[in-house]
Design a protein around this motif. Structure first.
Motif, PDB file in Angstrom:
ATOM      1  N   LEU A  13     -21.656  23.801 -12.617  1.00  0.00           N
ATOM      2  CA  LEU A  13     -22.363  24.930 -13.219  1.00  0.00           C
ATOM      3  C   LEU A  13     -22.122  26.190 -12.387  1.00  0.00           C
ATOM      4  N   HIS A  14     -21.804  27.275 -13.066  1.00  0.00           N
ATOM      5  CA  HIS A  14     -21.678  28.571 -12.377  1.00  0.00           C
ATOM      6  C   HIS A  14     -22.742  29.512 -12.912  1.00  0.00           C
ATOM      7  N   PRO A  15     -23.822  29.750 -12.155  1.00  0.00           N
ATOM      8  CA  PRO A  15     -24.856  30.684 -12.610  1.00  0.00           C
ATOM      9  C   PRO A  15     -24.322  32.122 -12.592  1.00  0.00           C
ATOM     10  N   ASP A  16     -24.401  32.802 -13.715  1.00  0.00           N
ATOM     11  CA  ASP A  16     -23.982  34.199 -13.811  1.00  0.00           C
ATOM     12  C   ASP A  16     -25.249  35.044 -13.851  1.00  0.00           C
ATOM     13  N   ILE A  17     -25.675  35.529 -12.685  1.00  0.00           N
ATOM     14  CA  ILE A  17     -26.942  36.252 -12.555  1.00  0.00           C
ATOM     15  C   ILE A  17     -26.724  37.701 -13.007  1.00  0.00           C
ATOM     16  N   ARG A  38     -19.115  38.406  -9.215  1.00  0.00           N
ATOM     17  CA  ARG A  38     -17.726  38.322  -9.625  1.00  0.00           C
ATOM     18  C   ARG A  38     -17.620  37.925 -11.094  1.00  0.00           C
ATOM     19  N   GLU A  39     -16.430  38.049 -11.641  1.00  0.00           N
ATOM     20  CA  GLU A  39     -16.188  37.666 -13.035  1.00  0.00           C
ATOM     21  C   GLU A  39     -16.501  36.185 -13.193  1.00  0.00           C
ATOM     22  N   ALA A  40     -17.313  35.855 -14.193  1.00  0.00           N
ATOM     23  CA  ALA A  40     -17.907  34.515 -14.293  1.00  0.00           C
ATOM     24  C   ALA A  40     -16.877  33.416 -14.484  1.00  0.00           C
ATOM     25  N   GLN A  41     -15.922  33.621 -15.406  1.00  0.00           N
ATOM     26  CA  GLN A  41     -14.958  32.554 -15.674  1.00  0.00           C
ATOM     27  C   GLN A  41     -14.078  32.274 -14.456  1.00  0.00           C
ATOM     28  N   ALA A  42     -13.716  33.333 -13.720  1.00  0.00           N
ATOM     29  CA  ALA A  42     -12.929  33.135 -12.500  1.00  0.00           C
ATOM     30  C   ALA A  42     -13.742  32.375 -11.458  1.00  0.00           C
ATOM     31  N   GLY A  43     -15.039  32.693 -11.378  1.00  0.00           N
ATOM     32  CA  GLY A  43     -15.910  31.981 -10.451  1.00  0.00           C
ATOM     33  C   GLY A  43     -16.034  30.514 -10.808  1.00  0.00           C
ATOM     34  N   LEU A  44     -16.148  30.233 -12.107  1.00  0.00           N
ATOM     35  CA  LEU A  44     -16.240  28.846 -12.552  1.00  0.00           C
ATOM     36  C   LEU A  44     -14.953  28.095 -12.238  1.00  0.00           C
ATOM     37  N   ALA A  45     -13.808  28.744 -12.469  1.00  0.00           N
ATOM     38  CA  ALA A  45     -12.524  28.094 -12.202  1.00  0.00           C
ATOM     39  C   ALA A  45     -12.394  27.737 -10.727  1.00  0.00           C
ATOM     40  N   LEU A  52     -12.465  17.595  -3.484  1.00  0.00           N
ATOM     41  CA  LEU A  52     -13.215  16.515  -2.839  1.00  0.00           C
ATOM     42  C   LEU A  52     -12.839  15.191  -3.486  1.00  0.00           C
ATOM     43  N   PRO A  53     -12.258  14.261  -2.750  1.00  0.00           N
ATOM     44  CA  PRO A  53     -11.825  12.992  -3.331  1.00  0.00           C
ATOM     45  C   PRO A  53     -12.979  12.220  -3.955  1.00  0.00           C
ATOM     46  N   GLY A  54     -12.683  11.510  -5.014  1.00  0.00           N
ATOM     47  CA  GLY A  54     -13.669  10.604  -5.609  1.00  0.00           C
ATOM     48  C   GLY A  54     -14.561  11.226  -6.650  1.00  0.00           C
ATOM     49  N   LEU A  55     -14.280  12.479  -7.055  1.00  0.00           N
ATOM     50  CA  LEU A  55     -15.070  13.112  -8.104  1.00  0.00           C
ATOM     51  C   LEU A  55     -14.276  13.191  -9.397  1.00  0.00           C
ATOM     52  N   GLU A  56     -14.908  12.842 -10.491  1.00  0.00           N
ATOM     53  CA  GLU A  56     -14.323  13.016 -11.815  1.00  0.00           C
ATOM     54  C   GLU A  56     -15.097  14.148 -12.501  1.00  0.00           C
ATOM     55  N   ILE A  57     -14.437  15.277 -12.673  1.00  0.00           N
ATOM     56  CA  ILE A  57     -15.097  16.434 -13.281  1.00  0.00           C
ATOM     57  C   ILE A  57     -15.115  16.229 -14.793  1.00  0.00           C
ATOM     58  N   VAL A  58     -16.290  15.966 -15.346  1.00  0.00           N
ATOM     59  CA  VAL A  58     -16.397  15.666 -16.777  1.00  0.00           C
ATOM     60  C   VAL A  58     -16.815  16.880 -17.598  1.00  0.00           C
ATOM     61  N   GLY A  59     -17.154  17.994 -16.927  1.00  0.00           N
ATOM     62  CA  GLY A  59     -17.540  19.186 -17.663  1.00  0.00           C
ATOM     63  C   GLY A  59     -17.876  20.329 -16.730  1.00  0.00           C
ATOM     64  N   SER A  60     -17.846  21.540 -17.271  1.00  0.00           N
ATOM     65  CA  SER A  60     -18.190  22.726 -16.484  1.00  0.00           C
ATOM     66  C   SER A  60     -18.687  23.806 -17.438  1.00  0.00           C
ATOM     67  N   GLU A  61     -19.524  24.701 -16.927  1.00  0.00           N
ATOM     68  CA  GLU A  61     -20.095  25.723 -17.800  1.00  0.00           C
ATOM     69  C   GLU A  61     -20.612  26.899 -16.991  1.00  0.00           C
ATOM     70  N   VAL A  62     -20.465  28.107 -17.567  1.00  0.00           N
ATOM     71  CA  VAL A  62     -21.100  29.300 -17.030  1.00  0.00           C
ATOM     72  C   VAL A  62     -22.489  29.412 -17.662  1.00  0.00           C
ATOM     73  N   VAL A  63     -23.506  29.583 -16.834  1.00  0.00           N
ATOM     74  CA  VAL A  63     -24.875  29.720 -17.322  1.00  0.00           C
ATOM     75  C   VAL A  63     -25.346  31.135 -17.019  1.00  0.00           C
ATOM     76  N   LYS A  64     -25.565  31.931 -18.057  1.00  0.00           N
ATOM     77  CA  LYS A  64     -26.036  33.300 -17.866  1.00  0.00           C
ATOM     78  C   LYS A  64     -27.539  33.304 -17.623  1.00  0.00           C
TER      79      LYS A  64
END
Length: 431
Positions: A21-25, A32-39, A48-60
């Protein structure tokens, strides 16, 4: 030849399903630009080894909620999605207070890491030397002290490196200030011994009459690839944030015949935890004593200018002044489309302190070597020193450094003409 890719899951095949999650306050005018921050946050998680990223989102958010960070509606919506995706770890790309962390973990039934916690986990996983391990422990304890929670069981799987960032059963830090303070004191004492050893090594290098060239830059800017290209070394170079942590130094003779000591330092990142900056200060002191700084930039990155600002801010925090000569290296030119390359090359040509190249392909390396030589020569200034016979140590050091251009003996000592860099002048006055 293809560029190196990100690492995959942990060696044992286990993985933890994570959501970023990238909080866009909105109220934060400097954000910073939200999508770049999320990326970038997703790239951090992938490091970090051993993580499976199953989703991501910018939260305004208009403003963070004191107790839960998010509003009630978003809290429930995300909770349902996390449960449906069987997520066990949530990574929040920003600061999360202990109260917010505790409430979110209880509400969603997950483990949670904020940006600082994630970066500390990555550093703990990557630290290879005794000094690196101790520095990360110190940073982690300093961070934990501000939270007073029984932390470091976030990722419940065994990893190499530090015991206290692994799973249950490994070293647990008691969640009270006295216990943490005792641990900090113990680690600082151990670090003092390591730092003394590093200081001895630095003193030994000071006797060698070669200038020090330090590579700095945002993480994943290509510093290690450039280091390898210049030195013929085999330092780990991956397309991954914080691929290398521990500084590496090599003596190298450039094609122009100039002999230098090249230093590759840890990569920087926006919002680098201040605990890490403080803990790694001894390591980064190599930059303070450098005769020339090469600021390596990934010029193909959409946020390259913002990344450069972050690097300059951290250099300033470390105490690096404008007196130290520096060159800006616009790396990864090979990743740019032809339409974008031309204007950038024209812009760089107008600045004496900027070079364009690709450390991966070798394009532009000859010009870089020439620029390093010119910068080091141009950074030298003349001065006449008056030394007493009692200052034999300083007299011998000047000759060891090969900076003496003329010398006359007087009744009480020597008049010595020197041609040296500002870094050599500082080292001389510290003798």
């Amino acid at each position: 030849m293809t560029r190196p890719e990100h690492e995959g899951d942990a060696p044992d095949g286990t993985s933890e399903r994570a959501f970023v999650l990238h909080p866009d306050i909105i109220s934060d005018k400097d954000r910073r630009e939200a999508q770049a921050g999320l990326a970038e946050a997703v790239a951090l998680a992938a490091a970090l080894p051993g993580l499976e990223i199953v989703g991501s989102e910018v939260v305004k958010l208009r403003a963070p909620q004191p107790g839960t960070l998010l509003g009630t509606g978003k809290l429930e919506e995300l909770g349902a999605r996390l449960k449906a995706a069987d997520v066990s770890l949530v990574l929040v790309d920003g600061p999360v207070t202990p109260v917010q962390q505790r409430n979110l973990e209880k509400e969603w039934g997950v483990k949670l890491l904020d940006r600082t916690g994630l970066i500390l986990e990555i550093f703990a996983d990557r630290a290879a030397t005794r000094e690196g391990v101790l520095q990360v422990e110190l940073a982690a304890l300093s961070y934990q002290r501000t939270r007073l929670v029984r932390a470091w069981t976030h990722l419940e799987r065994q990893r190499g490196g530090l015991g206290f960032v692994g799973g249950p059963g490994e070293t647990q830090i008691e969640a009270d200030r006295r216990a943490i303070d005792d641990a900090i004191i113990r680690i600082r004492r151990q670090l003092e011994k390591v730092v003394k050893t590093r200081a001895l090594h630095r003193a030994s290098r000071a006797k060698v009459p070669f200038p020090v060239v330090a590579l700095v830059g945002y993480t994943n800017a290509g510093k290690s690839t450039l280091f390898n290209r210049l030195t013929g070394a085999n330092v780990l170079a991956k397309d991954m944030l914080f691929a290398t942590l521990d500084p590496t130094m090599r003596g190298v003779t450039l094609t122009t015949g100039q002999k230098v000591i090249l230093s590759d330092t840890v990569g920087f990142i926006s919002d680098l935890p201040h605990q890490l900056v403080a803990a790694f200060r001894a390591t980064l002191e190599e930059v303070l004593s450098a005769d020339l700084i090469l600021h390596v930039r990934d010029i193909s990155h959409a946020q390259s200018d913002e990344q450069a600002e972050d690097v300059e801010a951290i250099l300033h925090e470390l105490g690096v002044t404008d007196e130290t000569p520096r060159l800006e290296i616009w790396n990864k030119m090979d990743l740019l489309p032809d339409a974008a390359r031309g204007p950038l090359e024209t812009l760089a040509a107008r600045r004496e302190d900027v070079l364009t190249l690709s450390a991966w392909t070798g394009e532009g390396m000859d010009l870089l070597v020439e620029a390093i030589t010119e910068a080091l020569d141009g950074a030298r200034s003349s001065e006449t020193l008056s030394l007493d016979f009692s200052e034999g140590k300083q007299h011998a050091w000047l000759h060891e450094q090969r900076v003496v251009t003329d010398e006359k003996q007087t009744e009480s000592g020597w008049l010595v003409d020197v041609l040296w860099t500002k870094a050599q002048a500082r080292r001389y006055r510290d003798l």
